[in-house]
Design a protein around this motif. Structure first.
Motif, mmCIF file in Angstrom:
data_model
loop_
_atom_site.group_PDB
_atom_site.id
_atom_site.type_symbol
_atom_site.label_atom_id
_atom_site.label_comp_id
_atom_site.label_asym_id
_atom_site.label_seq_id
_atom_site.Cartn_x
_atom_site.Cartn_y
_atom_site.Cartn_z
ATOM 1 N N VAL A 102 -0.823 0.199 6.535
ATOM 2 C CA VAL A 102 -1.534 0.009 5.274
ATOM 3 C C VAL A 102 -0.605 -0.632 4.243
ATOM 4 N N ALA A 103 -1.090 -1.709 3.622
ATOM 5 C CA ALA A 103 -0.351 -2.348 2.529
ATOM 6 C C ALA A 103 -0.714 -1.639 1.231
ATOM 7 N N THR A 104 0.185 -0.788 0.766
ATOM 8 C CA THR A 104 -0.097 0.023 -0.417
ATOM 9 C C THR A 104 1.145 0.114 -1.290
ATOM 10 N N SER A 105 0.937 0.092 -2.584
ATOM 11 C CA SER A 105 2.066 0.193 -3.513
ATOM 12 C C SER A 105 2.325 1.620 -3.956
ATOM 13 N N ASP A 106 1.307 2.498 -3.786
ATOM 14 C CA ASP A 106 1.431 3.855 -4.301
ATOM 15 C C ASP A 106 1.142 4.946 -3.278
ATOM 16 N N GLY A 107 0.825 4.555 -2.027
ATOM 17 C CA GLY A 107 0.527 5.558 -1.013
ATOM 18 C C GLY A 107 -0.859 6.140 -1.126
ATOM 19 N N VAL A 108 -1.649 5.620 -2.053
ATOM 20 C CA VAL A 108 -3.002 6.136 -2.275
ATOM 21 C C VAL A 108 -4.046 5.041 -2.112
ATOM 22 N N ILE A 158 -11.468 4.902 11.809
ATOM 23 C CA ILE A 158 -11.567 5.852 12.927
ATOM 24 C C ILE A 158 -12.964 5.814 13.527
ATOM 25 N N ALA A 159 -13.988 5.770 12.676
ATOM 26 C CA ALA A 159 -15.373 5.708 13.175
ATOM 27 C C ALA A 159 -15.598 4.431 13.973
ATOM 28 N N LEU A 191 5.135 -4.790 13.333
ATOM 29 C CA LEU A 191 4.018 -3.845 13.335
ATOM 30 C C LEU A 191 3.383 -3.694 14.717
ATOM 31 N N TRP A 192 4.113 -4.048 15.766
ATOM 32 C CA TRP A 192 3.536 -4.099 17.116
ATOM 33 C C TRP A 192 3.002 -2.751 17.587
ATOM 34 N N VAL A 193 3.484 -1.636 17.011
ATOM 35 C CA VAL A 193 3.020 -0.314 17.442
ATOM 36 C C VAL A 193 1.642 0.020 16.885
ATOM 37 N N CYS A 194 1.134 -0.792 15.964
ATOM 38 C CA CYS A 194 -0.129 -0.491 15.288
ATOM 39 C C CYS A 194 -1.306 -1.210 15.942
ATOM 40 N N SER A 195 -2.480 -0.625 15.774
ATOM 41 C CA SER A 195 -3.715 -1.247 16.257
ATOM 42 C C SER A 195 -4.472 -1.953 15.142
ATOM 43 N N TYR A 196 -4.292 -1.498 13.906
ATOM 44 C CA TYR A 196 -4.975 -2.086 12.755
ATOM 45 C C TYR A 196 -3.982 -2.252 11.605
ATOM 46 N N VAL A 197 -4.220 -3.294 10.798
ATOM 47 C CA VAL A 197 -3.493 -3.469 9.548
ATOM 48 C C VAL A 197 -4.524 -3.630 8.438
ATOM 49 N N LEU A 198 -4.376 -2.848 7.372
ATOM 50 C CA LEU A 198 -5.280 -2.901 6.229
ATOM 51 C C LEU A 198 -4.533 -3.473 5.033
ATOM 52 N N GLU A 239 -9.549 -6.666 5.728
ATOM 53 C CA GLU A 239 -9.361 -6.877 4.300
ATOM 54 C C GLU A 239 -10.221 -5.875 3.532
ATOM 55 N N VAL A 240 -9.575 -4.963 2.841
ATOM 56 C CA VAL A 240 -10.306 -3.919 2.103
ATOM 57 C C VAL A 240 -9.619 -3.639 0.784
ATOM 58 N N ARG A 241 -10.400 -3.163 -0.168
ATOM 59 C CA ARG A 241 -9.886 -2.684 -1.458
ATOM 60 C C ARG A 241 -10.485 -1.302 -1.690
ATOM 61 N N LEU A 242 -9.920 -0.317 -1.007
ATOM 62 C CA LEU A 242 -10.380 1.062 -1.086
ATOM 63 C C LEU A 242 -9.176 1.978 -1.178
ATOM 64 N N THR A 243 -9.436 3.243 -1.418
ATOM 65 C CA THR A 243 -8.349 4.205 -1.272
ATOM 66 C C THR A 243 -8.106 4.407 0.219
ATOM 67 N N ILE A 244 -6.927 4.864 0.562
ATOM 68 C CA ILE A 244 -6.612 5.131 1.966
ATOM 69 C C ILE A 244 -7.547 6.210 2.505
ATOM 70 N N ALA A 245 -7.830 7.208 1.682
ATOM 71 C CA ALA A 245 -8.708 8.302 2.107
ATOM 72 C C ALA A 245 -10.120 7.821 2.411
ATOM 73 N N GLU A 246 -10.555 6.762 1.749
ATOM 74 C CA GLU A 246 -11.882 6.198 2.015
ATOM 75 C C GLU A 246 -11.868 5.286 3.232
ATOM 76 N N ALA A 247 -10.796 4.498 3.392
ATOM 77 C CA ALA A 247 -10.768 3.469 4.426
ATOM 78 C C ALA A 247 -10.473 4.012 5.823
ATOM 79 N N VAL A 248 -9.533 4.946 5.924
ATOM 80 C CA VAL A 248 -9.100 5.406 7.244
ATOM 81 C C VAL A 248 -10.241 6.034 8.049
#
Length: 283
Positions: A7-13, A111-112, A70-77, A98-107
């Motif tokens: 996840v590309a995030t500046s604040d972890g949220v 998964i679904a 990032l080869w260990v990852c399956s998705y990049v947000l 490409e998303v503009r959501l909180t991590i809690a909303e996107a993850v």
């Protein structure tokens, strides 16, 4: 179903950073039960001080490092990806979102999506993949007993490909967008190779692989580039890709192709098409 998300995030949220401007990526590990937790950060050492994505030390020699860390990852947000970065990530089987959501909303949404993809794969019957002895005689067995088939039986089945009745040729062909001939792993717009299979009597026979100029070469596309690809696979009933945009899908459907998004083993997709008679129902 365990996998990792970067996840590309500046604040972890919040997911609030462009891929090319992210100095580090938060890595989220998803377990088999669908639970997830943060594993920490992976640093993007290829990024320059001004965030252009080029390595300061060698200027232009670190393109692969922009994705391969990032080869260990399956998705990049991230909020956005360049065409070049998307292509680099797709080449190593990483999906970009490409998303503009909180991590809690996107993850949970990722998964679904992965659950739906995995469940589709589980419903497919696994074939025995016979490694090609000759690129023009590759054979994919579809029956359970084929695992114990003798070399002579496999060779005879392969030989049947050479004896296809001319009246059938092209009526049940499928084009797979693949870089290696085993996995459907290319976006339609990025595909430069198609592997062609002929279906007959509940068996699939490899015909050939065909090279094309990718439709979205350089980040843009034209109707001429679409037409060129469609002409190259014009004898096929269906096209199977890892991903495809709505515009390209509509274009192919208007040309008479059936279009399937199925980023799985080619052998499994062939089994699914044959088992569920997908081409017959589309006729």
């Amino acid at each position: 179903m365990s996998f990792k998300i970067a996840v590309a995030t500046s604040d972890g949220v919040n997911i609030d950073t462009e891929y090319s401007k992210a100095p580090k990526f938060l890595i989220i590990n998803v377990d088999d039960e669908g639970n997830y937790h943060n594993e920490g950060y992976l640093h993007n050492y290829s990024i320059s001080v001004n965030g252009c994505g080029s390595c300061e030390s060698c200027k232009s020699g670190c393109q692969s490092n922009e994705a391969e860390f990032l080869w260990v990852c399956s998705y990049v947000l991230a909020t956005s990806f360049s065409h070049r970065i998307t292509k680099l990530l797709n080449r190593i089987y990483i999906d970009t979102l490409e998303v503009r959501l909180t991590i809690a909303e996107a993850v949970p949404k990722v998964i679904a999506f992965e659950n739906r993809r995995s469940n589709f794969g589980k419903n497919l019957k696994t074939s025995v993949w016979v490694p090609p002895r000759n690129i023009t005689h590759d054979y994919v067995p579809q029956d359970d007993y084929s695992a114990d088939a003798s070399e002579e039986q496999v060779e005879n089945a392969s030989q049947a490909d050479l004896n296809l009745n001319s009246e059938r040729i092209g009526k049940n062909r499928v084009a797979f967008a693949s870089s290696d001939g085993k996995v459907v792993n290319r976006h339609f717009g990025h595909a430069d190779l198609f592997y062609i299979y002929e279906l007959h009597d509940n068996l699939a026979y490899f015909v050939e692989k065909r090279s094309v100029n990718s439709c979205c070469n350089g980040g843009g596309h034209t109707i001429d580039s679409f037409n060129a690809v469609a002409s190259t696979i014009a004898d096929c009933r269906a096209v199977v890709v890892a991903k495809i945009g709505q515009g390209a899908s509509s274009f192919l459907e208007n040309k008479g192709f059936e279009v399937f998004e199925a980023p799985y083993l080619i052998s499994r997709v062939l089994d699914k098409i044959i088992k569920d008679r997908l081409l017959e129902s589309a006729a």
